[in-house]
Write an enzyme that holds these catalytic residues in place. Structure first.
Site: not given
Length: 299
Positions: A108, A183, A251
């Site tokens: 990711t 995502k 994050k």
């Protein structure tokens, strides 16, 4: 523009490399090994490869060696910085890249990172596909991930037998960067929802309600969610064994906010949730499951 698994393809299995033996990478590599693929692994701390080596996987000393040895190499690292390091670092992916080699990054990362890595791979004649996935530890172990691919369509086709082992559905979203954007959108929604559940349980308990009753009522209506059913009982028990570490969820929210800022899209709910996740990290919860955010809501 999506493809559901159609069973195992009747074709010779490619030799497969996997870089990164964290929670997700280890589970996906294990499924490939169990499915009979010839798998070569690499991880910064070699000890994490040992359980897989005991099942017949090869272990390389550097990413370069994995690329040189395998038809398709997958990678799953923790953030954009580590993704770049695996590719551009000494004896990294780029050092082993040559015309026709295939690289699939399942990390990711933000769109800029995906595009940068894709350009580097292509500059050496390689083929690139981004493939971040939706799902945490249990779906990875059980092959139930949702895989979000973008980039080279022919590599998506070549990698599909592997994706069928790792996931339940594979989407092809277009040009490199689309997978990263999708995502980040999905994980932003997940972060907002886990914070909503945390606040609901904290408020309910403070109001004298049984937390399990709150979850049961939510499960009976339009707010029913597999995440609530899975995470809720564990949150009430204080069980924060990491399936998706809180620091990684933060994050992803940070990267989603950066995308929103670049596009001029306000994300007020994400901004608030990011602050709460940052507070949880400051309180020492970063390595626990993202559901440990509940501890902040209870303060």
């Amino acid at each position: 523009r999506h493809e559901a698994p159609a069973g195992r393809r009747h074709m010779a299995k490619p030799t497969v490399g996997y870089l990164g033996m964290g929670i997700m990478g280890s589970a996906m590599a294990n499924r490939l090994i169990d499915a009979g693929f010839d798998v070569t692994l690499w991880n910064r701390t070699k000890e994490r490869c040992e359980p897989h080596a005991a099942k017949g996987a090869k272990v390389a000393d550097f990413p370069q060696a994995v690329v040189e040895a395998c038809d398709i190499v997958f990678a799953c690292t923790s953030d954009p910085e580590s993704s770049r390091q695996v590719v551009f670092g000494e004896r990294g992916v780029l050092a082993g890249m040559s015309p026709g080699k295939k690289y699939v990054d399942m990390s990711t990362v933000d769109e800029a990172c995906a595009i940068e890595i894709a350009a580097a791979i292509k500059s050496k004649g390689g083929v690139f596909l981004e493939a971040p996935m939706c799902g945490s530890k249990a779906p990875a172990i059980n092959g139930q991930l949702i895989i979000l691919t973008a980039g080279d369509a022919s590599l998506k086709h070549d990698a599909q037998p592997c994706f069928d082992v790792m996931g339940k559905r594979t989407f092809f979203l277009g040009e490199v960067g689309a997978g990263a954007r999708m995502k980040l959108v999905v994980n932003m929604v997940m972060a907002i929802n886990i914070q909503a559940l945390s606040e609901a349980l904290a408020l309910g308990q403070r109001a004298g309600l049984n937390g399990s009753d709150v979850i049961a009522v939510l499960e009976e209506g339009s707010l029913k969610s597999p995440m609530y059913s899975l995470k809720g009982p564990k949150m009430l028990e204080g069980d924060y064994a990491p399936n998706f570490p809180l620091k990684h969820q933060q994050k992803d929210v940070r990267l989603a906010m950066a995308l929103g800022q670049r596009l001029g899209q306000p994300l007020p709910a994400a901004a608030v949730v990011n602050d709460v996740f940052m507070a949880a990290i400051a309180a020492g919860q970063g390595d626990f499951d993202m559901s440990a955010i509940f501890e902040i809501s209870k303060l």
